[in-house]
Structure formats: structure tokens, C-alpha cells
Design an enzyme around this catalytic site. Structure first.
Site, mmCIF file in Angstrom:
data_model
loop_
_atom_site.group_PDB
_atom_site.id
_atom_site.type_symbol
_atom_site.label_atom_id
_atom_site.label_comp_id
_atom_site.label_asym_id
_atom_site.label_seq_id
_atom_site.Cartn_x
_atom_site.Cartn_y
_atom_site.Cartn_z
ATOM 1 N N TYR A 189 -0.558 0.253 10.139
ATOM 2 C CA TYR A 189 -0.795 -0.510 8.907
ATOM 3 C C TYR A 189 0.370 -0.332 7.930
ATOM 4 O O TYR A 189 0.927 -1.311 7.414
ATOM 5 C CB TYR A 189 -2.099 -0.037 8.278
ATOM 6 C CG TYR A 189 -2.457 -0.680 6.959
ATOM 7 C CD1 TYR A 189 -2.860 -2.007 6.886
ATOM 8 C CD2 TYR A 189 -2.423 0.054 5.770
ATOM 9 C CE1 TYR A 189 -3.210 -2.583 5.673
ATOM 10 C CE2 TYR A 189 -2.770 -0.507 4.566
ATOM 11 C CZ TYR A 189 -3.172 -1.828 4.521
ATOM 12 O OH TYR A 189 -3.508 -2.396 3.317
ATOM 13 N N SER A 201 0.829 -1.199 0.000
ATOM 14 C CA SER A 201 0.000 0.000 0.000
ATOM 15 C C SER A 201 0.864 1.251 0.000
ATOM 16 O O SER A 201 1.996 1.248 0.502
ATOM 17 C CB SER A 201 -0.878 -0.007 1.255
ATOM 18 O OG SER A 201 -1.514 1.234 1.451
ATOM 19 N N LYS A 244 3.112 -3.168 6.614
ATOM 20 C CA LYS A 244 3.311 -3.430 5.187
ATOM 21 C C LYS A 244 4.776 -3.225 4.794
ATOM 22 O O LYS A 244 5.355 -4.021 4.039
ATOM 23 C CB LYS A 244 2.411 -2.508 4.353
ATOM 24 C CG LYS A 244 0.939 -2.867 4.377
ATOM 25 C CD LYS A 244 0.677 -4.155 3.651
ATOM 26 C CE LYS A 244 -0.789 -4.479 3.555
ATOM 27 N NZ LYS A 244 -1.051 -5.766 2.862
#
Length: 316
Positions: A140, A116, A144
């Protein structure tokens, strides 16, 4: 080909499975619950749903005859920020367990990892690229980024044939709102076109990096065809193409497709300080020359994504 999709119960997993089944591939759909076979897919006999927890039993979804896998499972941005332990268990630890199971079971398999642009945070150059060092401002994005480095290392060692694809925000997503901090970017189109109110937490000049579902699927399928030597063995990240749209652009597209009545259903609301900080930290445009040189494609404009969603509602 026989292709595994983890997180196959989610929107992207279901849509990709539909297209792969229509192309006559055998598709293993894996999730924490038994994922459904997409209703619109042909060749449903080629679908193999599996319920499995990749943290506890990563080998349960693997077989030696797999040709490729798409790794989509995860807890999304706002959900990862709200529940630190769950985010690290699902996004980081389960993926490490899964990679180690792959290394033991079928080394060298094509491994397409969904990362992402949330791996980026401020400060940033005006136009970030794959050479920009990730400085995530949320759990998050941190999770990642950590997996991206592990994927690079495992690819360098020959344990996987990896491609890490950094997704833009996907809009317009059908279905229900998600735990993503960017969920409203679909909601302000999806709900009004169905006669429902939706919340908008940003001003009209807020910019976002977006990609339509149709273009995302086209690019995901393209990743199956890339030469394994098209990227350096220790640098496997590619920024998937997106387009920069302001909130005004999104509402103008909604107005063009759904009329003024649809726009009136969008209600403005202030986000929490945590979500605002996360949204403001995300870049709004990227250098996508690397992706374009590899054959990935970009949308022309956001209105096309809105028209695609409106057409899907008619088919329903």
C-alpha cells in the site's frame, strides 16, 4: 464550485461530500458502485452519483466544468498486502489512467490526492518530515509513494494543480471495520461505545499518529483554498497534522467517555506477523511545521475525537 470525489462511497468521501453539499457546492460522487448521497446533507439536488471503474473508464467521471477533485479511491493497507494484483490495479494503475484522462480532458484542474504516512518505513529519523525519503514496508505504501512522484511530475508539467496530503490514521471512524491494518484504532472505541466487543492487537505502549474526522474534513476543505504557488512545482506533498497517542491514551479516553464497562469490551489478541511488521514500521510522530505554515490545523487530544463519536451516536 463543482467538485469530484473518487472513492466517494467510503467514509471520508461520504463525510466530505456532506460538508461540501452543505456549503452549496455541486458534488460528483464517483465509486466502483453507485455511491449514496449522504443522508445528513442539505442541497441533495447538487449531488451527482456516478458508478464507474477508473481503471477501465477514467473519463466517465470527468467533465470540463469541474473546478477541483479529491482522489480517495483505493484498496487499503491490509487489503493491498493480501491481494497484490488488486492493490496495484486500484491504487496505482487506475490512478495513472485517471491522471492521463485528466491531462486530455481538463488540464490544470485542482487535484487533491489522499496519500498516507504508510509511505514511510524503517529506518527513520526521530521526527520524519516531508524531506524524509519514503521507504515503505508494505505494498500500500509503495503504491502511494509511486503515485506521489507521478503527481509531482504532472504538476510540474502543468497537467494538474496538485496537492498531495499524507493522511494520519483517522480515528474514530464510524461504520464497519475496514481492510486497513490500522482499523482497530477506531474499532477499540467505536464498538465498545455501542456495547460490542473489539479486538486490540497491540500493547499499551504502542504509539499511533492519529487525526479526528472533524479535523480531517476541516483540512480537506482548506486544501481547496491554497494558492497553487504555495509549494514548489515538483514537490507537492504535505504531512497533514496529527497527534501521537498510545494505546493507553486511547483506552483512557474510552474510559473517560464510556466508563469501565466499555473498556472491558476490548479484547487483546496477537496480530499476524505480517500485520505486526507493518504496524511497527509506521512512524509515530512527524514534523508538521510545513502543514501548519500553510494553515492546516491539528487536534488538541484524542479524547476530543472520542467525544465527537459519542455525540454522533446520540444524534443517531
Amino acid at each position: 464550485m463543482k467538485i469530484l470525489i473518487t472513492g466517494a462511497g467510503g467514509f471520508v468521501g461520504q463525510l466530505l461530500a456532506e460538508y461540501l453539499l452543505n456549503d452549496n457546492h455541486t458534488v460528483v460522487l464517483a465509486d466502483i458502485f453507485e455511491p449514496p448521497i449522504p443522508a445528513a446533507a442539505s442541497n441533495k439536488q447538487n449531488a451527482i452519483p456516478i458508478k464507474a471503474d477508473l481503471y477501465e473508464s477514467p473519463s466517465a467521471v470527468l467533465s470540463k466544468d469541474l473546478d477541483a477533485m479529491y482522489v480517495f479511491h483505493g484498496i487499503m493497507s491490509a487489503g493491498s498486502e493480501e491481494n497484490l494484483e488488486l492493490g496495484y490495479r486500484v491504487n496505482l494503475q487506475s490512478t495513472i489512467n485517471f491522471l492521463d484522462a485528466i491531462r486530455a480532458t481538463l488540464p490544470g484542474v485542482r487535484f487533491i490526492y489522499a496519500s498516507s504516512t504508510a509511505i514511510f518505513g524503517q529506518p527513520l529519523p526521530e521526527v520524519p518530515s516531508e524531506e524524509t525519503v519514503p521507504t515503505p514496508q508494505g505494498s500500500y505504501g509503495t503504491q502511494k509513494a509511486m503515485i506521489e512522484y507521478i503527481v509531482n511530475d504532472y504538476n510540474r508539467r502543468g497537467y494538474i494543480n496538485a496537492f498531495t496530503l499524507r493522511f494520519p490514521t483517522i480515528s474514530v471512524r464510524p461504520g464497519k471495520p475496514t481492510q486497513a491494518a490500522s482499523s482497530w484504532m477506531s474499532g477499540i472505541i467505536r464498538e465498545p461505545l455501542q456495547g460490542k466487543e473489539s479486538v486490540l492487537p497491540c500493547d499499551g505502549d504502542f504509539k499511533a499518529w492519529l487525526c479526528s474526522p472533524k479535523t480531517l474534513i476541516r483540512n480537506l476543505k482548506h486544501a481547496l483554498t491554497l494558492d497553487g504557488n504555495s509549494l514548489p512545482p515538483h514537490i507537492r506533498q504535505v504531512l497533514l497534522p496529527g497527534i501521537t497517542s498510545t494505546v493507553k491514551d486511547m483506552l483512557d479516553a474510552l474510559r473517560a467517555v464510556g466508563g469501565e464497562d466499555a473498556v472491558k469490551l476490548v479484547k487483546r489478541e496477537k496480530p499476524s506477523p505480517e500485520i505486526k511488521a507493518m504496524l511497527d514500521s509506521w512512524p509515530t510522530t512527524f514534523d508538521i511545521s510545513k502543514a501548519l505554515s500553510l494553515g492546516f490545523v491539528a487536534d488538541q487530544n484524542f479524547k476530543g475525537a472520542v467525544e465527537d463519536f459519542a455525540e454522533s451516536l446520540k444524534k443517531q
